[in-house]
Scaffold this motif. Structure first.
Motif, short mmCIF file in Angstrom:
data_model
loop_
_atom_site.label_atom_id
_atom_site.label_comp_id
_atom_site.label_asym_id
_atom_site.label_seq_id
_atom_site.Cartn_x
_atom_site.Cartn_y
_atom_site.Cartn_z
N GLN A 11 2.07 71.37 -9.99
CA GLN A 11 2.76 70.30 -9.29
C GLN A 11 3.60 70.81 -8.14
O GLN A 11 3.87 70.07 -7.21
CB GLN A 11 3.64 69.52 -10.26
N ALA A 12 4.03 72.03 -8.19
CA ALA A 12 4.88 72.57 -7.14
C ALA A 12 4.11 72.71 -5.83
O ALA A 12 4.69 72.66 -4.75
CB ALA A 12 5.45 73.91 -7.55
N LYS A 13 2.79 72.87 -5.90
CA LYS A 13 1.99 73.02 -4.70
C LYS A 13 1.74 71.68 -4.00
O LYS A 13 1.45 71.66 -2.82
CB LYS A 13 0.64 73.66 -5.05
N GLU A 14 1.84 70.58 -4.73
CA GLU A 14 1.59 69.27 -4.14
C GLU A 14 2.88 68.67 -3.60
O GLU A 14 3.96 68.91 -4.11
CB GLU A 14 1.01 68.32 -5.19
N SER A 15 2.74 67.88 -2.56
CA SER A 15 3.90 67.23 -1.97
C SER A 15 4.36 66.08 -2.86
O SER A 15 3.58 65.56 -3.67
CB SER A 15 3.56 66.72 -0.58
N PRO A 16 5.60 65.65 -2.71
CA PRO A 16 6.09 64.52 -3.51
C PRO A 16 5.31 63.24 -3.24
O PRO A 16 5.13 62.43 -4.14
CB PRO A 16 7.55 64.37 -3.06
N ILE A 17 4.83 63.06 -2.02
CA ILE A 17 4.05 61.86 -1.70
C ILE A 17 2.72 61.89 -2.44
O ILE A 17 2.29 60.87 -2.99
CB ILE A 17 3.83 61.75 -0.18
N ALA A 18 2.07 63.04 -2.48
CA ALA A 18 0.81 63.16 -3.20
C ALA A 18 1.01 62.92 -4.69
O ALA A 18 0.17 62.28 -5.34
CB ALA A 18 0.19 64.53 -2.96
N LEU A 19 2.09 63.40 -5.23
CA LEU A 19 2.38 63.17 -6.65
C LEU A 19 2.60 61.68 -6.90
O LEU A 19 2.13 61.14 -7.91
CB LEU A 19 3.62 63.96 -7.08
N TRP A 20 3.30 61.00 -6.01
CA TRP A 20 3.54 59.57 -6.16
C TRP A 20 2.24 58.78 -6.06
O TRP A 20 2.04 57.82 -6.80
CB TRP A 20 4.54 59.09 -5.10
N LEU A 21 1.36 59.18 -5.15
CA LEU A 21 0.09 58.47 -4.97
C LEU A 21 -0.79 58.56 -6.21
O LEU A 21 -1.57 57.65 -6.48
CB LEU A 21 -0.66 59.01 -3.75
N HIS A 22 -0.67 59.63 -6.98
CA HIS A 22 -1.50 59.81 -8.16
C HIS A 22 -0.92 59.13 -9.40
O HIS A 22 -1.63 59.00 -10.40
CB HIS A 22 -1.73 61.30 -8.44
N ARG A 23 0.33 58.70 -9.35
CA ARG A 23 0.94 58.04 -10.51
C ARG A 23 0.34 56.65 -10.70
O ARG A 23 -0.18 56.04 -9.78
CB ARG A 23 2.44 57.89 -10.31
N GLU A 24 0.49 56.13 -11.90
CA GLU A 24 -0.03 54.81 -12.23
C GLU A 24 0.91 53.73 -11.70
O GLU A 24 2.13 53.83 -11.81
CB GLU A 24 -0.17 54.66 -13.74
N ASN A 25 0.33 52.69 -11.12
CA ASN A 25 1.09 51.55 -10.63
C ASN A 25 1.12 50.51 -11.75
O ASN A 25 0.09 49.97 -12.14
CB ASN A 25 0.43 50.97 -9.38
N SER A 26 2.29 50.23 -12.26
CA SER A 26 2.41 49.36 -13.43
C SER A 26 2.07 47.90 -13.12
O SER A 26 1.47 47.23 -13.96
CB SER A 26 3.80 49.47 -14.04
N LEU A 27 2.42 47.40 -11.94
CA LEU A 27 2.16 46.00 -11.62
C LEU A 27 0.66 45.73 -11.55
O LEU A 27 0.14 44.83 -12.23
CB LEU A 27 2.82 45.63 -10.28
N PHE A 28 -0.07 46.49 -10.74
CA PHE A 28 -1.50 46.27 -10.61
C PHE A 28 -2.24 46.63 -11.91
O PHE A 28 -3.24 46.01 -12.24
CB PHE A 28 -2.07 47.06 -9.43
N SER A 29 -1.74 47.62 -12.64
CA SER A 29 -2.37 47.98 -13.91
C SER A 29 -2.23 46.85 -14.92
O SER A 29 -3.16 46.58 -15.69
CB SER A 29 -1.74 49.25 -14.48
N THR A 30 -1.11 46.17 -14.91
CA THR A 30 -0.91 45.04 -15.81
C THR A 30 -1.79 43.86 -15.42
O THR A 30 -2.41 43.23 -16.27
CB THR A 30 0.57 44.60 -15.80
N ILE A 31 -1.87 43.58 -14.13
CA ILE A 31 -2.67 42.44 -13.66
C ILE A 31 -4.15 42.68 -13.89
O ILE A 31 -4.87 41.80 -14.38
CB ILE A 31 -2.39 42.18 -12.17
N LEU A 32 -4.65 43.87 -13.56
CA LEU A 32 -6.07 44.15 -13.66
C LEU A 32 -6.50 44.67 -15.03
O LEU A 32 -7.69 44.83 -15.29
CB LEU A 32 -6.47 45.17 -12.59
N GLU A 33 -5.53 44.96 -15.90
CA GLU A 33 -5.77 45.44 -17.26
C GLU A 33 -6.58 46.73 -17.30
O GLU A 33 -7.42 46.93 -18.18
CB GLU A 33 -6.43 44.35 -18.11
#
Length: 85
Positions: A11-33
């Motif tokens: 994780q130290a090699k990746e930028s904070p933006i790249a780490l954020w982009l790979h995280r799960e989005n709870s709103l769309f995950s809930t809507i799309l199941e």
């Protein structure tokens, strides 16, 4: 003393933006199941925005409508591809 966070080497090699982009989005995950990353959510928001602007530009000028149609098609292609590099 300063508070410091120690990240794993992978994780130290990746930028904070790249780490954020790979995280799960709870709103769309809930809507799309199903699991949706922040990158995929941003691509869907771009497609929705381009469609909204396309519907408004139809009443303004034909050239603006054609340009917005191109943007909308490109947004859909990016969503279909999943935003892979």
């Amino acid at each position: 003393m300063k508070n410091q966070i120690a990240l794993p080497v992978s994780q130290a090699k990746e930028s904070p933006i790249a780490l954020w982009l790979h995280r799960e989005n709870s709103l769309f995950s809930t809507i799309l199941e199903e699991k949706v990353s922040n990158r995929q959510a941003l691509l869907m928001v771009q497609a929705m925005t381009s469609f909204s602007i396309l519907t408004c530009s139809v009443f303004l000028h034909w050239l603006a409508a054609v340009l917005c149609l191109g943007w909308f098609v490109y947004s859909l292609l990016l969503c279909k591809k999943g935003g892979l590099r």
